[in-house]
Design a protein around this motif. Sequence first.
Motif, PDB file in Angstrom:
ATOM      1  N   ARG A 175       0.840  -1.194   0.000  1.00  0.00           N
ATOM      2  CA  ARG A 175       0.000   0.000   0.000  1.00  0.00           C
ATOM      3  C   ARG A 175       0.883   1.256   0.000  1.00  0.00           C
ATOM      4  N   ILE A 255     -15.607   5.413  12.957  1.00  0.00           N
ATOM      5  CA  ILE A 255     -15.358   5.350  11.513  1.00  0.00           C
ATOM      6  C   ILE A 255     -14.117   4.523  11.252  1.00  0.00           C
TER       7      ILE A 255
ATOM      8  N   TYR B   8      -4.608   7.185  -6.672  1.00  0.00           N
ATOM      9  CA  TYR B   8      -4.887   8.057  -5.539  1.00  0.00           C
ATOM     10  C   TYR B   8      -4.354   9.459  -5.770  1.00  0.00           C
ATOM     11  N   THR B  11      -2.211  11.341   0.478  1.00  0.00           N
ATOM     12  CA  THR B  11      -2.596  10.829   1.792  1.00  0.00           C
ATOM     13  C   THR B  11      -3.655  11.766   2.364  1.00  0.00           C
ATOM     14  N   CYS B  15      -7.496  12.346   8.150  1.00  0.00           N
ATOM     15  CA  CYS B  15      -7.188  11.279   9.113  1.00  0.00           C
ATOM     16  C   CYS B  15      -5.712  10.908   9.126  1.00  0.00           C
ATOM     17  N   ASP B  17      -3.993   8.691   7.516  1.00  0.00           N
ATOM     18  CA  ASP B  17      -3.572   7.325   7.203  1.00  0.00           C
ATOM     19  C   ASP B  17      -4.178   6.828   5.891  1.00  0.00           C
ATOM     20  N   GLY B  18      -5.373   7.339   5.576  1.00  0.00           N
ATOM     21  CA  GLY B  18      -6.068   6.854   4.381  1.00  0.00           C
ATOM     22  C   GLY B  18      -5.489   7.436   3.110  1.00  0.00           C
ATOM     23  N   LEU B  19      -5.859   6.837   2.000  1.00  0.00           N
ATOM     24  CA  LEU B  19      -5.485   7.357   0.696  1.00  0.00           C
ATOM     25  C   LEU B  19      -6.727   7.971   0.066  1.00  0.00           C
ATOM     26  N   ARG B  23     -13.236   7.801  -6.881  1.00  0.00           N
ATOM     27  CA  ARG B  23     -14.344   6.856  -6.911  1.00  0.00           C
ATOM     28  C   ARG B  23     -15.379   7.387  -7.893  1.00  0.00           C
ATOM     29  N   ASP B  38     -10.083   6.290   1.680  1.00  0.00           N
ATOM     30  CA  ASP B  38     -10.474   4.886   1.895  1.00  0.00           C
ATOM     31  C   ASP B  38     -10.365   4.484   3.365  1.00  0.00           C
ATOM     32  N   GLU B  39     -10.014   5.439   4.204  1.00  0.00           N
ATOM     33  CA  GLU B  39      -9.899   5.135   5.627  1.00  0.00           C
ATOM     34  C   GLU B  39     -11.024   5.823   6.425  1.00  0.00           C
ATOM     35  N   CYS B  40     -11.101   7.148   6.322  1.00  0.00           N
ATOM     36  CA  CYS B  40     -12.106   7.874   7.119  1.00  0.00           C
ATOM     37  C   CYS B  40     -13.332   8.258   6.299  1.00  0.00           C
ATOM     38  N   GLU B  41     -13.301   7.991   5.009  1.00  0.00           N
ATOM     39  CA  GLU B  41     -14.437   8.204   4.119  1.00  0.00           C
ATOM     40  C   GLU B  41     -14.820   9.664   3.919  1.00  0.00           C
ATOM     41  N   SER B  42     -13.880  10.545   4.157  1.00  0.00           N
ATOM     42  CA  SER B  42     -14.135  11.939   3.790  1.00  0.00           C
ATOM     43  C   SER B  42     -14.265  11.993   2.268  1.00  0.00           C
ATOM     44  N   TRP B  78     -14.169   2.012  -7.344  1.00  0.00           N
ATOM     45  CA  TRP B  78     -12.938   2.784  -7.505  1.00  0.00           C
ATOM     46  C   TRP B  78     -12.682   2.939  -9.002  1.00  0.00           C
TER      47      TRP B  78
END
Lengths: 261, 98
Positions: A175, A255, B8, B11, B15, B17-19, B23, B38-42, B78
């Motif tokens: 990743r 979340i 992507y 980062t 959050c 951590d997510g990418l 989508r 893909d982590e916090c869905e913002s 995606w």
Amino acid sequence: MTRRSPQNPEMIAGALKLLPARWAIAILVAAIAYVVLQPKLNQWFGWNLPSAAAMLGQEAPAAKSKQPPITKPDTAANTKLDTASSNKTAPPKPSNPKPAPQKPTLANGTDATSSKTSSGSKTSSNDSEDLKFRFLKPLGRDRYESPAGLIYTPGSEEGHRLKHIERHVSDQPNRPGSHGVFDGDMESFLTAIDDGYKRARGHAKGTKQREEEGMTVFEAPFDKPIGYLGGSEGARKGKPKLKRLRIVVRDKNLITAFPIQ
Amino acid sequence: MVLPYLIYVRTCPACGDGLCRVRVCTHQNKLAGCVVCDECESVWTDPAMSEKFTEGVDSYTASCPDCGRSLWEDTSHWADIQEVCLLGWYDKVKVART
Ligand SMILES: [Zn+2]
Ligand SMILES: [Zn+2]
């Protein structure tokens, strides 16, 4: 094992040749009707009529058809979950947008616990998933509450928040960027999330809290490392240990959560 | 469909951590793109990520800025490289092999 009985196919064919044509046709029609109707009769009336193949000695007779195999008696822990997760008797509803038939989602896994006698697919890996739910209180409709009051609901790409955070109990070395990995199983991860959340909400020493358009981001330190930095960034840096946990919530709905530097 | 690559933008600034990934929603046969962590869905309306989208079917689900439907329904996925090109966003994304 060779069986020589009047049910042997060659002998039946031989016997048919000796019969008048009308009788032979009538018997054939009856046999075809039996083949077609046997599974349905078993299904409708709960009968245990053997299949044609079984009568010809080519297959073992079916056990009580359409009766799901009974797996094993409930353990004390399972009984506790059964009681808590309502008195559903049917298998999980197909609300999950991405059902995984072999390995149910966490949420469905729990439902499967409550319908253990109607599911023949319980495996030891599912049993280990059940462990996670000793920690959570089912609220119905696939929603669960932790002792600290965090709510885990259906949602996310994975179908359920529990499944979503499960991504952080293993590394994803390919990743791009960083990927916080919790060093432990899901049950200890849920416990750590609750611990960090409680301390951060109480503004304990070393914790942080910030608002992010529609969500709240908490951070809490831990005395010992709780995980390591994974992903390609983590691999590049030699997977340094991480002692902080970031928890993202909307209201009380979790979340995501993951270890950070 | 799992793609052998990941598209992507960066980062996630929310959050950490997510990418933030592209989508697409194909509701009513229309290709609508957005950027989702893909982590916090913002959710952001485009790769410039200047405008966050927080409305939709409910406040707990990442939703399509175009039609408001959940971005986790079957109508969304995606984006692949062709779709990113169709959206005119190819020069604003990174592509990583997975
Ligand atoms: Zn994010
Ligand atoms: Zn849409």
